[in-house]
Design an enzyme around this catalytic site. Structure first.
Site, PDB file in Angstrom:
ATOM      1  N   LYS A   1      58.200  57.884  14.388  1.00  0.00           N
ATOM      2  CA  LYS A   1      58.176  58.623  15.645  1.00  0.00           C
ATOM      3  C   LYS A   1      57.425  59.944  15.547  1.00  0.00           C
ATOM      4  CE  LYS A   1      61.512  61.254  16.193  1.00  0.00           C
ATOM      5  NZ  LYS A   1      62.615  62.187  16.522  1.00  0.00           N
ATOM      6  N   THR A   2      57.797  60.751  14.560  1.00  0.00           N
ATOM      7  CA  THR A   2      57.181  62.070  14.431  1.00  0.00           C
ATOM      8  C   THR A   2      55.696  61.933  14.132  1.00  0.00           C
ATOM      9  OG1 THR A   2      59.277  62.784  13.523  1.00  0.00           O
ATOM     10  CG2 THR A   2      57.456  64.315  13.335  1.00  0.00           C
ATOM     11  N   ASP A  28      59.785  65.518  22.344  1.00  0.00           N
ATOM     12  CA  ASP A  28      60.426  64.793  21.249  1.00  0.00           C
ATOM     13  C   ASP A  28      61.898  64.588  21.594  1.00  0.00           C
ATOM     14  OD1 ASP A  28      60.698  63.622  18.808  1.00  0.00           O
ATOM     15  OD2 ASP A  28      60.829  65.496  17.680  1.00  0.00           O
ATOM     16  N   GLU A  29      62.515  63.572  21.034  1.00  0.00           N
ATOM     17  CA  GLU A  29      63.960  63.316  21.240  1.00  0.00           C
ATOM     18  C   GLU A  29      64.317  63.352  22.724  1.00  0.00           C
ATOM     19  OE1 GLU A  29      65.671  62.370  18.776  1.00  0.00           O
ATOM     20  OE2 GLU A  29      65.299  63.554  16.961  1.00  0.00           O
ATOM     21  N   GLN A  38      69.867  56.156  20.223  1.00  0.00           N
ATOM     22  CA  GLN A  38      70.303  57.270  19.389  1.00  0.00           C
ATOM     23  C   GLN A  38      70.732  58.470  20.225  1.00  0.00           C
ATOM     24  OE1 GLN A  38      68.308  58.007  15.509  1.00  0.00           O
ATOM     25  NE2 GLN A  38      66.747  56.613  16.290  1.00  0.00           N
ATOM     26  N   ARG A  50      70.621  55.403   8.780  1.00  0.00           N
ATOM     27  CA  ARG A  50      70.233  56.472   7.846  1.00  0.00           C
ATOM     28  C   ARG A  50      69.928  55.925   6.457  1.00  0.00           C
ATOM     29  NH1 ARG A  50      68.150  59.049  10.944  1.00  0.00           N
ATOM     30  NH2 ARG A  50      68.636  57.266  12.250  1.00  0.00           N
TER      31      ARG A  50
END
Length: 762
Positions: free
Chosen positions: A30-31, A214-215, A245, A619
């Site tokens: 994503k980043t 973002d997010e 998420q 994770r």
DNA sequence: TCCAGGCCCGTTTTT
DNA sequence: CGGGCCTGGA
């Protein structure tokens, strides 16, 4: 840059300028997409750095983005606006403080400052704080602001809410008079500035052609409106997020923003990043299976090329103590296998669970690090020093005034301050301004304090920022006070650290050598000043002091224990979002804990818990453990709980039960731990000096009420609610309580001494 | 002003 | 059970 991307990643990066939603699964890059998108927009000539605005939720994410953009592209990142919602709004408000109706030196209240301000307000207005607890008032005010509502916009459908609204209005007036803004106010004020001030709005709408978020799943209603307003002049919105998420609904995040955004902006342009580069197959498939139980998802399915890997290991233990002991042994085995401790994470649903685990790790001498807790700028002594600095910047900041007027103690008592408050209120002015009306003669302690502040302001005029901070710490009496305190050594160290932080800040912002109080001249042309800044901190138009104070409020600092050493990582699942580890332990897999009992009453609450579990599972790179305890101490009582329902939502083929007799029905309460090698006898008793021997409480997983014995998993019948299953039990005798999942009416918590229950099976 | 002891409460948390 | 907060007494 682009050739290393997979197909959907490349599609997202090279999309011609248009609104788009990127559904980015956990570990899907994503980043990387966000950063490469920025670089691509610039390199392909679609955008100039000045025309880009990228917004994140945390300072850490903003820093990372800025660093990585600079790293892949030799362009000048100055002029690009990258930051948090709050940081960017602060920047807007500083640049247009007059239009926003704020004093130039307005101060930012953090959550604790805000609560203190509310308490002061309630007291001053004789509000019954039993009926209107400060925390509830705070939640009400912040909730309203996050919905974009001023007091006049909030619906007053009963007298209680009418009063709340009145308090909200009083609070606003107080903040305005004191020249302070709280966190949600930064956003709302900036939003109102843009929406009401046509020239300002047009300016920024023309400037920012590309807005990247973002997010996105964490945005609240106001943030969403802020984004759409900013992009309202024809800019494109590029939103990246993962609805699965979304775990911050409790603080206002609105997952619905994602589907709204798809419907209203992105239309068909939704790109899914589903290839996961982090975890092995069993882990991913378990996560996929679990989250598929949620409704209303935008939908995606993670996959990997890495192969199935290991199954998820599941361990069921008698008590929280044996769970912790087992964990320690397993961690040691992993380390003996050559894994580094910092690549092992222990996750829990709530902070209270960490104690037993810490105790076990500590006793065993295993290095560990707990995330969460007090952060640098939140420490008492640091806040005291900042309060002096804030008074120098803004004498009307009554919150800071009250914080240090008698700290260190200088004989200013409660009644003096009450009089001062009365005078200030009577003349509708600040405490500082009211001093003359109370103190009269210059000899009083109060007058001396006022003179101290004036003197500090005078003396620091020509000093640089770190010199100023040092001078204030010294001359305020803080240094002497903590030096005398036998437990003040750490505090002195933190105050020294504050001086260092000021020096580092000044250096970063290129303010070294500049008098801390001097305002950097603001150029007339807004475009010129807006493009002159570097990095994350907006500093021009502000004195170094004001800039540093903003920084201190907006970035509370690191909240992890000392970095560097190789230690096992302990944190809540929330804190783990965005991180990854070779090995992950998810502990406390019990009904009532995970999912948390407060969440299961509503479907939306349960779904958020499921997303939380999804975050936890994803994770892990290589190895994942689930552990649960049949009984645990909570609030001083032993609680018995069933296995988390989430365990049964994962296909058994992904699980490897370390506990014997796998796959038992939930109703089976036979003590399974006896043969596990982690009996309470072996590990429970020695670990602590609890009054109740662990073996005694673990051998009966039931609660006796009168002649009836209740057990977890048991079927019961209630005259009104019908048939159900006991999912957890706590307490004993008359205060025994049971959480029961009824077939028809959902989850209820019943007092076993009162409710008439008939045992129907088990 | 300070400290001890009583009392209440108990998911998650960034800015 | 344990931590934070408030109050009351010295």
């Amino acid at each position: 840059m682009i050739d290393k991307l997979n197909v959907p990643q490349r599609e997202a990066v090279t999309l011609a300028p248009q609104h788009a939603l990127v559904l980015a699964g956990a570990g899907s890059g994503k980043t990387r997409v966000l950063i490469t998108r920025i670089a691509w927009l610039i390199q392909s000539g679609y955008a100039s750095p000045q025309g880009l605005l990228a917004v994140t939720f945390t300072n850490k994410a903003a820093r990372e983005m800025l660093a990585r953009v600079s790293a892949i592209m030799p362009i000048d990142t100055r002029g690009m606006w990258i930051g948090t919602f709050h940081g960017l709004c602060n920047r807007l408000l500083r640049a247009h403080f007059r239009d926003a109706g704020l004093p130039q030196a307005f101060q930012i209240l953090d959550t604790a400052d805000q609560l203190a301000a509310i308490k002061r307000l309630l007291k001053a207005n004789n509000v019954d704080d039993e009926k209107y607890p400060p925390r509830d008032v705070q939640r009400f005010i912040n909730g309203a602001k996050e919905e974009g509502q001023r007091p006049g916009d909030v619906e007053a459908y009963d007298s209680f809410r009418r009063r709340m609204i009145e308090i909200y209005a009083l609070y606003e007036a107080q903040c305005q008079r004191e020249g302070v803004v709280d966190f949600p106010e930064l956003l709302l004020r900036a939003f109102e500035l843009l929406s009401r001030n046509e020239p300002v709005r047009t300016h920024y709408q023309r400037r920012f052609r590309h807005v990247l978020v973002d997010e996105f799943q964490d945005t609240n209603t106001l943030q969403y409106r802020w984004l759409t307003l900013l992009a309202g002049g024809g800019a494109t919105l590029f939103a990246v997020g993962d609805d699965d998420q979304s775990i911050y609904a409790f603080r206002g995040a609105n997952v619905g923003n994602m589907s709204d955004f798809e419907r209203d902006y992105a239309k068909g342009t939704v790109i899914r990043l589903e290839q996961n580069y982090r975890s092995f197959g069993h882990i991913l498939d378990a996560a996929n299976a679990l989250i598929s139980h949620n409704t209303g998802r935008l939908g995606k399915n993670l996959w990997t090329e890495q192969g199935a890997g290991e199954q998820i290991r599941v361990m069921e233990l008698a008590t929280d103590l044996s769970e912790a002991q087992w964990l320690v042994d397993e961690v040691r085995a992993l380390v003996a296998d050559g894994r580094v401790r910092r690549e092992i994470a222990v996750l829990y649903r709530s902070n209270a669970q960490s104690r037993v685990i810490e105790h076990a790790l500590f006793s065993a001498g295993v290095a560990y690090k707990v995330y969460g807790g007090l952060r640098f700028f939140e420490r008492q002594e640091v806040k005291h020093a900042l309060a002096y600095l804030r008074l120098i910047a803004n004498l009307n900041d009554d919150t800071s005034w009250m914080r240090v007027v008698n700290f260190p103690p200088r004989g200013i008592g409660a009644r003096t301050l009450e009089q001062l408050g009365d005078q200030a209120r009577a003349y509708d002015t600040s405490l500082s301004n009211a001093v003359a009306r109370v103190a009269g003669k210059g000899g009083s302690n109060l007058a001396q304090f006022a003179m101290l502040i004036a003197r500090l302001a005078q003396e620091t005029l020509t000093l640089t920022l770190p010199e100023m901070v040092e001078h204030v710490i010294d001359q305020s009496g803080l240094a002497a006070h903590y030096t005398l305190d036998r437990e003040g050594a750490d505090r002195i160290e933190n105050l020294n650290e504050l001086v260092s932080a000021a020096a580092a800040f000044a250096a970063e912002a290129n303010m070294t050598g500049m008098p801390a109080g001097k305002v950097v001249e603001q150029p007339q042309d807004p475009e010129a000043f807006a493009s002159a800044q570097a990095g994350l901190e907006m500093t021009d138009g502000m004195s170094p002091l004001a800039a540093f104070l903003s920084h201190a409020s907006l970035e509370a600092g690191d909240n992890q224990a000392q970095a560097g050493q190789d230690a096992v990582q302990l944190m809540t699942v929330h804190a783990a979002k965005g991180l990854e580890f070779d090995a992950v332990f998810i502990t406390g897999m019990e009904e009532g804990l995970f999912p948390h009992e407060n969440s299961v009453l509503e479907a939306s609450g349960l779904e958020e818990e499921r997303r939380l579990m999804y975050v936890a599972i994803t994770r892990a790179r290589e190895r994942l453990y689930f552990s649960l305890a049949q009984s645990r101490m909570l609030h001083g009582q032993t609680r018995y709980a069933m296995r988390s329902r989430f365990l049964s939502e994962i296909p058994q083929e992904h699980l490897k039960w370390l506990t014997p007799r796998q796959g038992l029905s939930p109703a089976d309460t036979e003590p399974r731990w006896k043969s596990s090698g982690y009996s309470a006898d072996a590990f429970g008793r020695a670990a602590t000096n609890r009054a109740t021997p662990v073996s005694a409480r673990s051998l009966t997983s039931g609660v006796q009420v009168g002649t009836q014995e209740f057990r977890v998993g048991q079927g019961v019948r209630h005259a009104r609610f019908g048939d159900g299953t006991i999912t957890s039990l706590s307490g004993s005798g008359l205060d025994a309580q049971a959480q029961i999942q009824f077939r028809d009416v959902g989850v209820k918590t019943l007092a076993l001494g009162i409710a008439k229950l008939e045992v129907i099976q088990g």
